[in-house]
Design a protein around this motif. Structure first.
Motif, PDB file in Angstrom:
ATOM      1  N   ALA A  47       0.835  -1.202   0.000  1.00  0.00           N
ATOM      2  CA  ALA A  47       0.000   0.000   0.000  1.00  0.00           C
ATOM      3  C   ALA A  47       0.869   1.251   0.000  1.00  0.00           C
ATOM      4  O   ALA A  47       0.576   2.231  -0.703  1.00  0.00           O
ATOM      5  CB  ALA A  47      -0.922  -0.007   1.216  1.00  0.00           C
ATOM      6  N   GLU A  48       1.945   1.221   0.765  1.00  0.00           N
ATOM      7  CA  GLU A  48       2.880   2.352   0.787  1.00  0.00           C
ATOM      8  C   GLU A  48       3.509   2.566  -0.587  1.00  0.00           C
ATOM      9  O   GLU A  48       3.690   3.713  -1.028  1.00  0.00           O
ATOM     10  CB  GLU A  48       3.969   2.105   1.829  1.00  0.00           C
ATOM     11  N   ARG A  49       3.817   1.479  -1.278  1.00  0.00           N
ATOM     12  CA  ARG A  49       4.415   1.598  -2.622  1.00  0.00           C
ATOM     13  C   ARG A  49       3.423   2.212  -3.602  1.00  0.00           C
ATOM     14  O   ARG A  49       3.805   3.038  -4.433  1.00  0.00           O
ATOM     15  CB  ARG A  49       4.874   0.229  -3.126  1.00  0.00           C
ATOM     16  N   VAL A  50       2.177   1.786  -3.519  1.00  0.00           N
ATOM     17  CA  VAL A  50       1.149   2.352  -4.400  1.00  0.00           C
ATOM     18  C   VAL A  50       1.050   3.859  -4.192  1.00  0.00           C
ATOM     19  O   VAL A  50       0.997   4.634  -5.161  1.00  0.00           O
ATOM     20  CB  VAL A  50      -0.222   1.687  -4.143  1.00  0.00           C
ATOM     21  N   MET A  51       1.047   4.288  -2.940  1.00  0.00           N
ATOM     22  CA  MET A  51       0.944   5.715  -2.641  1.00  0.00           C
ATOM     23  C   MET A  51       2.184   6.474  -3.106  1.00  0.00           C
ATOM     24  O   MET A  51       2.090   7.594  -3.605  1.00  0.00           O
ATOM     25  CB  MET A  51       0.712   5.915  -1.148  1.00  0.00           C
ATOM     26  N   ILE A 105      -7.657   3.782  -2.591  1.00  0.00           N
ATOM     27  CA  ILE A 105      -7.923   2.388  -2.231  1.00  0.00           C
ATOM     28  C   ILE A 105      -6.798   1.845  -1.357  1.00  0.00           C
ATOM     29  O   ILE A 105      -7.036   1.194  -0.331  1.00  0.00           O
ATOM     30  CB  ILE A 105      -8.085   1.518  -3.498  1.00  0.00           C
ATOM     31  N   ALA A 106      -5.557   2.117  -1.757  1.00  0.00           N
ATOM     32  CA  ALA A 106      -4.405   1.643  -0.986  1.00  0.00           C
ATOM     33  C   ALA A 106      -4.389   2.248   0.407  1.00  0.00           C
ATOM     34  O   ALA A 106      -4.101   1.564   1.406  1.00  0.00           O
ATOM     35  CB  ALA A 106      -3.111   1.975  -1.729  1.00  0.00           C
ATOM     36  N   ARG A 107      -4.706   3.526   0.497  1.00  0.00           N
ATOM     37  CA  ARG A 107      -4.709   4.207   1.796  1.00  0.00           C
ATOM     38  C   ARG A 107      -5.783   3.610   2.718  1.00  0.00           C
ATOM     39  O   ARG A 107      -5.548   3.406   3.916  1.00  0.00           O
ATOM     40  CB  ARG A 107      -4.940   5.702   1.590  1.00  0.00           C
ATOM     41  N   GLU A 114      -4.273  -1.650   9.715  1.00  0.00           N
ATOM     42  CA  GLU A 114      -3.647  -1.125  10.926  1.00  0.00           C
ATOM     43  C   GLU A 114      -4.626  -1.048  12.091  1.00  0.00           C
ATOM     44  O   GLU A 114      -4.240  -1.183  13.253  1.00  0.00           O
ATOM     45  CB  GLU A 114      -3.050   0.254  10.646  1.00  0.00           C
ATOM     46  N   ARG A 115      -5.896  -0.819  11.769  1.00  0.00           N
ATOM     47  CA  ARG A 115      -6.919  -0.748  12.819  1.00  0.00           C
ATOM     48  C   ARG A 115      -7.415  -2.129  13.225  1.00  0.00           C
ATOM     49  O   ARG A 115      -8.138  -2.270  14.206  1.00  0.00           O
ATOM     50  CB  ARG A 115      -8.105   0.095  12.331  1.00  0.00           C
ATOM     51  N   GLY A 116      -7.034  -3.146  12.445  1.00  0.00           N
ATOM     52  CA  GLY A 116      -7.483  -4.493  12.742  1.00  0.00           C
ATOM     53  C   GLY A 116      -8.985  -4.653  12.613  1.00  0.00           C
ATOM     54  O   GLY A 116      -9.616  -5.404  13.366  1.00  0.00           O
ATOM     55  N   VAL A 117      -9.571  -3.951  11.656  1.00  0.00           N
ATOM     56  CA  VAL A 117     -11.029  -3.942  11.510  1.00  0.00           C
ATOM     57  C   VAL A 117     -11.523  -5.275  10.952  1.00  0.00           C
ATOM     58  O   VAL A 117     -10.978  -5.809   9.989  1.00  0.00           O
ATOM     59  CB  VAL A 117     -11.468  -2.794  10.575  1.00  0.00           C
ATOM     60  N   VAL A 118     -12.548  -5.799  11.575  1.00  0.00           N
ATOM     61  CA  VAL A 118     -13.216  -6.987  11.056  1.00  0.00           C
ATOM     62  C   VAL A 118     -14.702  -6.690  11.003  1.00  0.00           C
ATOM     63  O   VAL A 118     -15.184  -5.725  11.570  1.00  0.00           O
ATOM     64  CB  VAL A 118     -12.959  -8.230  11.947  1.00  0.00           C
TER      65      VAL A 118
END
Length: 235
Positions: A47-51, A105-107, A114-118
């Motif tokens: 994701a960092e690379r995409v940004m 989308i990547a962000r 990072e938020r661990g959202v489920v």
């Protein structure tokens, strides 16, 4: 002889610009594919690379816009030549915006991980629209590379499929949030991604419309001409 030389030089410069536009197209296509993969597996490094790659796309947009402006000033193209340059400038803008949407989308993928959202099945929700949009973008770039007006016409109808899929996602996501308010945050993130994908489909359709403008000299933006023509051919 001077006119012939000038014409050949113009063709050479325009082809150089088109080659770089296709390079830019390949870059944003990869950005989109990588962003969707980030959303699927939660790869924050990718994701960092995409940004980060979005900066390279932005710089290429500036460089190509400058090259097109210089070409118009130096060669003063007319008729179809001028249409080609003007359409190319618009394609460049749409490609840069596709890069922006892929970055969104990547962000979002990075934030979710990072938020661990489920909660809801994020990727399954957008799987179909992502595949359809990826195909649409790839084929639009192919139509631009070959200046294939017939293929471009079909792609405008394909965008209707993407739009329909987004509306389906919107309805189902709203229903899901109403049934379980605890999932509102993650559902909104997924809906944000779906909207970015839908916007990429719109930009790909724009590229197809510019191909038709170059090949046929018709500006069919904001009309139903393409869909009516496809329906007439089917009948």
């Amino acid at each position: 002889m001077t006119g012939e030389h000038s014409s050949k030089q113009y063709d050479h410069e325009l082809e150089g610009i088109r080659s770089k536009v296709l390079l830019m197209g390949g870059m944003v296509e990869t950005q989109f594919e990588d962003a969707i993969e980030c959303f699927r597996i939660g790869d924050t490094a990718r994701a960092e690379r995409v940004m980060a790659e979005d900066q390279a796309v932005n710089q290429l947009e500036v460089s190509l816009d400058d090259a097109c402006s210089h070409l118009i000033v130096k060669r003063q193209p007319t008729a179809n030549d001028l249409r080609t340059v003007m359409a190319t400038i618009k394609v460049i803008t749409d490609l840069e915006r596709i890069g922006d949407e892929a970055t969104k989308i990547a962000r979002t993928a990075k934030s979710l991980h990072e938020r661990g959202v489920v909660g809801i099945a994020h990727f399954d929700t957008v799987r179909t629209i992502a595949r359809a949009t990826g195909d649409l973008l790839h084929d639009a770039l192919d139509a631009f590379a070959r200046l294939d007006g017939k293929q471009a016409l079909q792609l405008i109808a394909a965008d209707e499929v993407v739009d329909h899929e987004f509306r389906t996602i919107l309805r189902s996501t709203i229903t899901f949030m109403m049934e379980d308010p605890r999932t509102i945050s993650s559902a909104l993130d997924t809906l944000w991604v779906a909207k970015a994908i839908e916007r990429i489909g719109d930009h790909a359709k724009n590229i197809a419309e510019y191909v038709i403008y170059v090949v046929e000299g018709r500006d069919i933006r904001h009309t139903n001409v393409a869909l009516d023509q496809i329906q007439a051919q089917a009948d």
